[in-house]
Scaffold this motif. Structure first.
Motif, PDB file in Angstrom:
ATOM      1  N   ALA A   1      12.058  -6.147   0.630  1.00  0.00           N
ATOM      2  CA  ALA A   1      12.274  -4.806   0.879  1.00  0.00           C
ATOM      3  C   ALA A   1      13.564  -4.164   0.342  1.00  0.00           C
ATOM      4  O   ALA A   1      14.525  -4.783   0.762  1.00  0.00           O
ATOM      5  N   ASN A   2      13.601  -2.994  -0.235  1.00  0.00           N
ATOM      6  CA  ASN A   2      14.909  -2.426  -0.708  1.00  0.00           C
ATOM      7  C   ASN A   2      14.832  -1.000  -0.741  1.00  0.00           C
ATOM      8  O   ASN A   2      13.767  -0.211  -0.892  1.00  0.00           O
ATOM      9  N   LEU A   3      16.095  -0.372  -0.364  1.00  0.00           N
ATOM     10  CA  LEU A   3      16.146   0.954  -0.304  1.00  0.00           C
ATOM     11  C   LEU A   3      17.060   1.322  -1.706  1.00  0.00           C
ATOM     12  O   LEU A   3      18.125   0.706  -1.860  1.00  0.00           O
ATOM     13  N   ASN A   4      16.629   2.471  -2.238  1.00  0.00           N
ATOM     14  CA  ASN A   4      17.359   3.048  -3.400  1.00  0.00           C
ATOM     15  C   ASN A   4      17.920   4.367  -3.109  1.00  0.00           C
ATOM     16  O   ASN A   4      16.839   5.150  -2.736  1.00  0.00           O
TER      17      ASN A   4
ATOM     18  N   ALA B   1       8.837  -1.976  -0.748  1.00  0.00           N
ATOM     19  CA  ALA B   1       8.381  -3.466  -0.476  1.00  0.00           C
ATOM     20  C   ALA B   1       7.512  -3.988  -1.177  1.00  0.00           C
ATOM     21  O   ALA B   1       6.412  -3.377  -1.830  1.00  0.00           O
ATOM     22  N   GLN B   2       7.392  -5.254  -1.336  1.00  0.00           N
ATOM     23  CA  GLN B   2       6.438  -6.110  -2.062  1.00  0.00           C
ATOM     24  C   GLN B   2       6.458  -7.484  -1.415  1.00  0.00           C
ATOM     25  O   GLN B   2       7.224  -8.097  -0.960  1.00  0.00           O
TER      26      GLN B   2
ATOM     27  N   PHE C   1       1.275  -7.575  -3.714  1.00  0.00           N
ATOM     28  CA  PHE C   1       1.093  -6.010  -3.358  1.00  0.00           C
ATOM     29  C   PHE C   1       2.528  -5.328  -2.999  1.00  0.00           C
ATOM     30  O   PHE C   1       3.246  -6.429  -2.542  1.00  0.00           O
ATOM     31  N   GLY C   2       2.446  -4.136  -3.389  1.00  0.00           N
ATOM     32  CA  GLY C   2       3.525  -3.436  -3.053  1.00  0.00           C
ATOM     33  C   GLY C   2       3.279  -2.005  -2.444  1.00  0.00           C
ATOM     34  O   GLY C   2       2.146  -1.393  -2.489  1.00  0.00           O
TER      35      GLY C   2
END
Length: 509
Positions: free
Chosen positions: A92-95, A127-128, A314-315
């Motif tokens: 999971a990442n925020l950009n 998220a993936q 899955f993302g």
């Protein structure tokens, strides 16, 4: 006279050097790493007091740098194992980004061309999770677990090698101390013999050549003392280097000389080398580490074969944005305006008919929406399944599988070589121990015979019936026999300790 008088010096030097080579761990444990030599500048200060073998081994295991390096390697493998387990978790990442556009550009929200300066923000969260990857993640965890366990075995092997090295150098130092004492006794005997011969010469009972021969022999024995002291200092230096002591600790280092029984006082060796080998297979960490690396190599093959299988993931993502570009809106209708047009009536040629047209003027407003309003209005969501089916990728997967299979064979050969080295080391240690025990018995009988011969020669020499050259030859023969006996004793002790070590017994004297 000169050649015979140097026999003792040569024999003592050969005895020290041969025992130093004979006690080398490279012979006791075939093809192991060379003795640990910690770098200067990182040594430890030794506690006061005489050192026993057990104390020296314990201190070396605590402070030796090679053992500590193996511990750090194991910690690294542990971190790699934790990372492989964490790879099964979702990502999971925020950009976020902020952009300024100048001149003609595309509005990132309306995708319309515009020619103005705008500021825009884009935010997204992604998220993936991997649903299936040919069991590569599971096999990677399995492989890294085996590698970590093998690194723990490397630590134990390093500790065992260091213990054997310390035991070897400890016995070398004890041997050197005994050689120093033995040669010093010879010098003391020479001093008394020279003084007695000088008195006999004054009385006219012996020739002057006898005194000269004895003085030459005394000088030779004094040289042997210096040689033995040098060997002792070198042995002490090598032992303290293994223990990682500083200069002050090296200078004050002294060993506690144990009371070691003679080999002929012990029962003949009855151990079966094959039984010792079978016991060592279950105890020595290098055997376990080699087998673990074979299993690790097989897991690498499974990882490589996973490249043939599809990958499913899955993302999910959420995104929004803001743009400072103004937005044009139109309000409600305003005043109406009637306009009359005159047109020719098609039904009546030549006649003109008035046509009334009503137009409305609409209100046009140019505004820019608020920041948070745009983020709410531009909010978007996405769900996505990704399926990757490998078909042809330059034979990379096949090549990786072939290389992994070769690595398995290499690991198996290394494991077999480790077992072969162990078997040969045990057989060599057993043969050397038996030979040293027999050699000691023969050397002791030789010492007894040479002692009797020396006493007889001394009586004849004091009575003037034997010249100095013949007397010195008899004395040198006795010294050589004693050196051989001492050498055989410590060689047997070390070889016996090596066999005990392979059977899981502690290294104690």
């Amino acid at each position: 006279m000169k050649q015979t008088s140097t026999l003792l010096a040569r024999s003592l030097v050969r005895a020290s050097i041969s025992l130093g080579l004979g006690l080398a761990v490279s012979t006791a444990v075939a093809q192991t790493a060379p003795p640990t030599q910690p770098p200067a500048g990182t040594m430890q200060t030794a506690p006061a007091g005489a050192w026993t073998l057990q104390r020296a081994v314990d201190y070396a295991l605590e402070h030796n740098l090679t053992v500590r390096q193996n511990q750090l390697t194991a910690e690294t493998n542990s971190a790699i194992l934790r990372q492989s387990k964490a790879a099964q978790l979702p990502t999971a990442n925020l950009n976020g980004s902020q952009t300024w556009n100048y001149g003609r550009s595309v509005n990132p929200l309306t995708y319309e061309f515009q020619n103005q300066t705008t500021r825009s923000n884009n935010f997204s969260g992604i998220a993936q999770v991997v649903l299936f990857q040919g069991f590569q993640l599971r096999n990677t965890i399995k492989r890294n677990t085996l590698d970590y366990q093998a690194s723990l075995g490397d630590i134990e092997k390093a500790r065992n090698d260091l213990s054997l090295n310390v035991a070897s150098q400890f016995l070398q130092l004890v041997l050197s101390e005994e050689l120093v004492r033995t040669n010093q006794l010879k010098v003391n005997s020479d001093v008394q013999q020279v003084e007695r011969t000088r008195k006999l010469l004054k009385a006219g009972s012996v020739a002057e050549s006898n005194l000269l021969d004895l003085q030459a022999q005394q000088a030779t024995d004094e040289l042997n003392v210096i040689t033995a002291q040098n060997q002792r200092d070198i042995a002490r230096l090598q032992l303290t280097q293994l223990m990682n002591l500083d200069a002050a600790g090296q200078a004050a280092f002294q060993v506690e000389v144990p009371n070691l029984p003679d080999p002929d006082e012990q029962a003949p060796l009855s151990e079966d080398p094959n039984a010792t080998y079978q016991t060592a297979l279950t105890l020595l960490p290098e055997i376990k580490a080699a087998d673990l690396r074979v299993s690790s190599a097989k897991s690498t093959v499974d990882i490589a074969r996973g490249g043939y299988m599809p990958r499913l993931s899955f993302g999910a993502s959420i995104f929004s944005g803001y743009s400072s570009s103004p937005i044009t809106t139109f309000g409600s209708d305003s005043t109406a305006r009637r306009t009359t047009f005159f047109v020719e009536n098609p039904a009546t040629p030549g006649s003109i008919t008035p046509l009334n047209v009503v137009t409305y003027q609409r209100t046009q407003t140019v505004t820019s929406r608020g920041y948070w309003d745009q983020l709410n209005q531009n909010l978007g969501r996405q769900l996505q399944f990704n399926l990757n089916i490998p078909i042809l990728n330059g034979l990379q997967v096949r090549t990786n599988v072939q290389r992994s299979l070769i690595n398995v064979q290499q690991a198996q050969l290394n494991a077999e070589q480790t077992r072969l080295n162990l078997r040969q080391s045990i057989q060599q240690a057993y043969a050397d121990a038996v030979a040293a025990q027999r050699k000691f018995g023969a050397a002791r009988r030789q010492v007894e015979a040479q002692t009797t011969s020396y006493r007889n020669a001394e009586i004849r020499f004091n009575n003037g019936l034997l010249n100095g050259t013949e007397f010195n030859i008899t004395k040198n023969n006795l010294t050589a026999a004693e050196s051989t006996m001492i050498q055989a004793k410590y060689e047997f002790i070390f070889r016996r300790k090596v066999l005990d070590f392979y059977q899981g017994k502690p290294l104690t004297l």
